[in-house]
Scaffold this motif. Structure first.
Motif, short mmCIF file in Angstrom:
data_model
loop_
_atom_site.label_atom_id
_atom_site.label_comp_id
_atom_site.label_asym_id
_atom_site.label_seq_id
_atom_site.Cartn_x
_atom_site.Cartn_y
_atom_site.Cartn_z
N PHE A 45 0.84 -1.19 0.00
CA PHE A 45 0.00 0.00 0.00
C PHE A 45 0.88 1.24 0.00
CE2 PHE A 45 -2.83 -3.19 1.80
CZ PHE A 45 -4.01 -2.96 1.10
N ASP A 46 0.40 2.27 -0.65
CA ASP A 46 1.12 3.55 -0.64
C ASP A 46 0.63 4.36 0.56
OD1 ASP A 46 2.62 5.74 -1.17
OD2 ASP A 46 1.58 6.31 -3.01
N THR A 47 -0.35 5.22 0.34
CA THR A 47 -0.88 6.04 1.43
C THR A 47 -2.14 5.39 2.01
OG1 THR A 47 -0.04 8.05 0.41
CG2 THR A 47 -1.77 8.30 2.08
N LEU A 48 -2.22 5.34 3.33
CA LEU A 48 -3.39 4.83 4.03
C LEU A 48 -4.02 5.95 4.84
CD1 LEU A 48 -2.15 1.34 5.32
CD2 LEU A 48 -3.79 1.77 3.49
N ILE A 49 -5.34 6.07 4.75
CA ILE A 49 -6.09 7.01 5.58
C ILE A 49 -6.88 6.19 6.59
CG2 ILE A 49 -7.86 8.81 5.64
CD1 ILE A 49 -7.08 9.55 2.79
N ASP A 50 -6.51 6.31 7.84
CA ASP A 50 -7.10 5.53 8.93
C ASP A 50 -8.32 6.29 9.48
OD1 ASP A 50 -7.72 4.25 11.33
OD2 ASP A 50 -5.62 3.88 11.84
N VAL A 51 -9.51 5.70 9.33
CA VAL A 51 -10.74 6.38 9.78
C VAL A 51 -11.20 5.92 11.16
CG1 VAL A 51 -11.50 6.71 7.39
CG2 VAL A 51 -12.24 4.67 8.65
N SER A 52 -10.38 5.14 11.84
CA SER A 52 -10.81 4.55 13.11
C SER A 52 -10.97 5.56 14.23
CB SER A 52 -9.82 3.46 13.54
OG SER A 52 -8.53 4.01 13.80
N ARG A 53 -10.42 6.78 14.07
CA ARG A 53 -10.52 7.78 15.14
C ARG A 53 -11.43 8.95 14.76
NH1 ARG A 53 -4.79 8.01 18.42
NH2 ARG A 53 -3.98 5.99 17.78
N VAL A 54 -12.09 8.87 13.62
CA VAL A 54 -13.00 9.95 13.22
C VAL A 54 -14.21 9.95 14.15
CG1 VAL A 54 -14.45 10.87 11.38
CG2 VAL A 54 -12.23 9.83 10.82
N THR A 55 -14.37 11.01 14.92
CA THR A 55 -15.40 11.07 15.96
C THR A 55 -16.78 10.77 15.44
OG1 THR A 55 -14.10 12.74 17.16
CG2 THR A 55 -16.42 12.51 17.76
N GLU A 56 -17.13 11.37 14.31
CA GLU A 56 -18.49 11.21 13.77
C GLU A 56 -18.76 9.78 13.31
OE1 GLU A 56 -17.22 15.49 12.88
OE2 GLU A 56 -16.32 13.49 12.98
N LEU A 57 -17.72 9.00 13.05
CA LEU A 57 -17.88 7.61 12.63
C LEU A 57 -17.84 6.65 13.82
CD1 LEU A 57 -15.63 7.51 9.43
CD2 LEU A 57 -18.03 8.20 9.66
N LYS A 58 -17.66 7.20 15.02
CA LYS A 58 -17.60 6.38 16.23
C LYS A 58 -18.88 6.47 17.06
CE LYS A 58 -14.38 4.55 17.70
NZ LYS A 58 -13.93 3.14 17.57
N HIS A 59 -19.88 7.20 16.57
CA HIS A 59 -21.12 7.37 17.32
C HIS A 59 -21.80 6.03 17.56
CE1 HIS A 59 -21.65 11.89 16.13
NE2 HIS A 59 -20.77 11.69 17.07
N LEU A 60 -22.26 5.85 18.76
CA LEU A 60 -23.03 4.66 19.14
C LEU A 60 -24.03 5.10 20.19
CD1 LEU A 60 -23.44 1.60 18.95
CD2 LEU A 60 -21.61 1.30 20.62
N HIS A 61 -25.24 5.45 19.72
CA HIS A 61 -26.19 6.00 20.67
C HIS A 61 -27.62 5.70 20.25
CE1 HIS A 61 -26.04 9.24 17.64
NE2 HIS A 61 -27.29 9.46 17.99
N ILE A 62 -28.50 5.81 21.24
CA ILE A 62 -29.93 5.58 21.02
C ILE A 62 -30.64 6.91 20.92
CG2 ILE A 62 -32.03 4.60 22.02
CD1 ILE A 62 -30.32 2.49 23.37
#
Length: 504
Positions: free
Chosen positions: A241-258
């Protein structure tokens, strides 16, 4: 990228984006206690313990270093097996393994030790007891080719604070301090300034604005979250792989709510995070998650990755299909669109995702989550195995009548599928109408054409699918059915293979 490796601050900016933590330890640091067994996250010989600050507390989790990019661990405390006895005294997990004779050939032992050490650290810091279920869960991703699980489980069960104090008092050595209580490590982690732009080839944006900038700046980059599947391209197919963009810390993609009407699950939520969230609220969901992969994989693998990968044997798509989940897709320009899970898969490994889109979140109706639902996974092992058949069931009941029925299958075809004719046969029928059940099973036999492969024949899959529908119907009507969904197995089964059996 900056991190702490054992007790040393690391500042490393020269690594390729896909350079694994396993390679870094062995090739760059000479820490060869961590082993490579499978290079695919299956055997656990490469297990590492990784600590992270969460709300001021230092918590540890295990992962497979063979498929984890080193740069993804920026700002973390990485613990290799060498660190556990750096003070000259064995860690309680090591002491327990020695006392219980838990090592045979020894190749897998470092991985087992770190898995048990992680269990010890987290349980003792929270003052929770260590039981068999917890031990088996902790080592679920560690394979022993010498079949030495019994003494390893015994070692895990003996890791009580009281027992370890007695062992150390007999040796007149001080009690080992918990890593999670190590103020020096905490202080160092607090002082590390996290940089979302770790290097020119590995980016870790923390919000959608930074993500958009990264996507614009590096349009040819590959997206990575947990990497538990993507990194196999590197370790198994030797793709660089050349460039990797890690999305594991993007706040909006970590939402887990009711919310008011729905449960929102961000695409970068890990299996373990959803597992903890659902433990009390949705125990059936929790039970299924405990059957997916292993603890190491669940600590990194994400919900969005499981769905976007479009594997026909993925376990979460049938669950989402049973609940009629909506998928929020995010374009690189920030615009979004919603797609129902029923329309998402177009064919084998084909989805509606455009080249400039990614999964942002999933929306599940609270009303449907409140209805009767069950998930059945049939595989040869309890964990770290692929489904031969997966069934997700939902029944909506209105005054004793089935007003809505969902049968969603995985492992049966090129994509997750529903048993539409079987659903229709039960809809608007009384919940205890056995004739309707038999009609549904006959309909299922007519509409399904399962595949045959190394895991199961078509006949086995079809028979199992029909039996699982009957099982769900029996549970709906209050019948207790046998389900092995955990590790609470009695000693009689372990020693004889039969519950309550006797021998003359």
């Amino acid at each position: 990228m900056k991190c702490i490796l054992n007790d040393e601050l690391i500042d490393e900016n020269t690594l390729p984006s896909d350079f694994t933590a396993l390679r870094y330890l062995r090739e760059k640091r000479g820490l060869t206690g961590t082993k490579e067994g499978c290079a695919s996250g299956d055997c656990g010989a490469c297990t590492l313990l990784v600590g992270a600050l969460e709300d001021g507390e230092l918590t540890y989790s295990t992962l497979n270093s063979c498929i984890t990019p080193m740069q993804s661990l920026a700002g973390k405390h990485i613990v290799s097996v060498e660190y556990l006895s750096k003070s000259g005294e064995l860690h309680p997990a090591q002491q327990a393994m020695v006392a219980s004779h838990g090592s045979q050939c020894g190749f897998c032992t470092p991985g087992f030790v770190l898995s048990l050490a992680g269990l010890y650290e987290n349980k003792q810091s929270s003052e929770q007891a260590i039981d068999r279920e917890a031990v088996c869960d902790a080592i679920s991703g560690n394979l022993c080719r010498c079949t030495g699980y019994r003494p390893i489980i015994e070692a895990g069960l003996s890791m009580t604070k009281e027992h370890m104090i007695k062992v150390q008092e007999s040796k007149q050595t001080p009690y080992v301090e918990l890593m999670s209580k190590n103020d020096s490590i905490k202080t160092q982690l607090e002082n590390i300034q996290f940089d979302s732009h770790n290097s020119s080839n590995y980016l870790q944006p923390i919000d959608l604005e930074q993500l958009a900038h990264a996507l614009t700046s590096y349009p040819e980059a590959s997206l990575i979250a947990g990497g538990t599947d993507l990194m196999l391209e590197n370790t198994q197919r030797y793709r660089d792989f050349d460039t990797l963009i890690d999305v594991s810390r993007v706040t909006e993609l970590k939402h887990l709510h009711i919310g008011e009407t729905s449960l929102t699950i961000g695409s970068s939520v890990t299996y373990s995070e959803l597992e903890d969230f659902s433990k009390t609220l949705y125990p059936q969901v929790n039970a299924l998650l405990s059957r997916i992969a292993s603890r190491q994989i669940r600590n990194r693998g994400t919900i969005g990755g499981n769905v976007a990968n479009a594997s026909p044997i993925a376990d979460l798509p049938p669950l989402l299909l049973a609940f009629d989940a909506d998928i929020q897709l995010l374009k690189h320009d920030g615009s979004t669109r919603a797609v129902n899970i029923a329309d998402f898969y177009q064919g084998y490994k084909q989805t509606q995702l455009a080249a400039d889109e990614m999964i942002a979140s999933f929306e599940l109706s609270l009303d449907k989550l409140a209805q009767f639902h069950r998930f059945y996974k049939v595989s040869k092992r309890m964990e770290d195995d692929i489904s031969s058949v997966m069934l997700a069931v939902r029944f909506e009941v209105d005054n004793g009548t089935l007003s809505d029925v969902r049968f969603a299958f995985g492992g049966m075809a090129a994509t997750p599928i529903r048993g539409l004719n079987a659903e229709a046969a039960l809809t608007c029928r009384a919940i205890n109408d056995e004739q309707a059940l038999n009609q549904a099973i006959d309909a299922l036999r007519s509409e399904l054409t399962p595949m045959s492969d190394m895991r199961a024949s078509a006949k086995y899959r079809l028979d199992m699918a029909c039996n699982l529908i009957r099982k769900a119907w029996l549970e709906l009507n209050g019948t207790d059915v046998v389900t092995f969904s955990g590790h609470a197995v009695s000693d009689s089964i372990l020693s004889t293979g039969l519950e309550g059996s006797t021998h003359a």
